[in-house]
Design a protein around this motif. Sequence first.
Motif, PDB file in Angstrom:
ATOM      1  N   ARG A   1       0.833  -1.202   0.000  1.00  0.00           N
ATOM      2  CA  ARG A   1       0.000   0.000   0.000  1.00  0.00           C
ATOM      3  C   ARG A   1       0.868   1.253   0.000  1.00  0.00           C
ATOM      4  NH1 ARG A   1      -5.168  -0.969   0.319  1.00  0.00           N
ATOM      5  NH2 ARG A   1      -5.889  -2.980   1.093  1.00  0.00           N
TER       6      ARG A   1
ATOM      7  N   ASP B   1      -5.105  -3.489  -8.585  1.00  0.00           N
ATOM      8  CA  ASP B   1      -4.733  -2.645  -7.458  1.00  0.00           C
ATOM      9  C   ASP B   1      -3.303  -2.988  -7.040  1.00  0.00           C
ATOM     10  OD1 ASP B   1      -4.399  -1.290  -5.087  1.00  0.00           O
ATOM     11  OD2 ASP B   1      -6.204  -2.096  -4.127  1.00  0.00           O
TER      12      ASP B   1
ATOM     13  N   THR C   1      -2.490  -5.237  -4.071  1.00  0.00           N
ATOM     14  CA  THR C   1      -2.706  -6.682  -4.097  1.00  0.00           C
ATOM     15  C   THR C   1      -1.501  -7.435  -4.654  1.00  0.00           C
ATOM     16  OG1 THR C   1      -3.697  -6.684  -6.325  1.00  0.00           O
ATOM     17  CG2 THR C   1      -5.184  -6.279  -4.449  1.00  0.00           C
TER      18      THR C   1
ATOM     19  N   ALA D   1       0.719   1.921  -9.631  1.00  0.00           N
ATOM     20  CA  ALA D   1      -0.331   1.837 -10.642  1.00  0.00           C
ATOM     21  C   ALA D   1       0.157   2.355 -11.991  1.00  0.00           C
ATOM     22  CB  ALA D   1      -1.564   2.619 -10.192  1.00  0.00           C
TER      23      ALA D   1
ATOM     24  N   ALA E   1       2.070   1.723  -3.498  1.00  0.00           N
ATOM     25  CA  ALA E   1       1.039   2.200  -4.412  1.00  0.00           C
ATOM     26  C   ALA E   1       0.850   3.693  -4.299  1.00  0.00           C
ATOM     27  CB  ALA E   1      -0.279   1.487  -4.103  1.00  0.00           C
TER      28      ALA E   1
END
Length: 239
Positions: free
Chosen positions: A43, A104, A107, A118, A46
Amino acid sequence: MSPTASRRWTRSWTRSAASTGSSCCPPRARLPQPTLPVLRSPRRAAARRPRLGRGAGAAGGDAPLALASLSSTFMDQRALLQRIAEALGTLPVRGLLTTGPAVDPATVPAPGNVLVTAAAPHSAALSHAAVTVTHAGHGTVVKSLAAGVPLVCMPLGRDQGEVARRVDLAGAGITVGKGASPRTIARAVEKVLHDPSYRREARRLADEIAAETATDRAVAELEALAERAGRGDSVISKG
């Protein structure tokens, strides 16, 4: 193939690609370094935008950059992205893996030398990259070859198998199956990195692309037309 025939073949590819809004692909393909932080969690990766350039990274600032990018549309690619990340984690490289909007980034857990995000500016990344791992989509392949970057192709479907075959025949990369294990993917990346012939052929194709796109007015005019259409300008002559 004679130089004249080669130029005709290149022009046909250029115009065909331009008509679909993509870049040209050279005739012989038809036949024939960012700074990466140590990642603490997917996370966090990301949310961070990669910074491109030389510097200290998890694998060292001089480690080769491996750009990995699959389809921007959903092709059930999350598991493959995961295996690519695992493969790059076993190599002395800096990995930059872009998931696109279909997956995502949170993941796709990644080892410390691989940044999962991304999106990233591929044009800038390719100026530093030593290899591209891709699904062999036409756009990614042509952008990589235009930058002189060899490829590891993992076709997922559509026309990607044919594009990958052309890369193989041109000597600018190799193809492995979409179900390949991390170990097999890692071996393919190592082969492309350590065999200079792949880089040499990719650079040859880059020269051909540059020469063709520099002189083909049809491509320039079509790209300008597409840009005007994207801005909402009228593209109908008032004459």
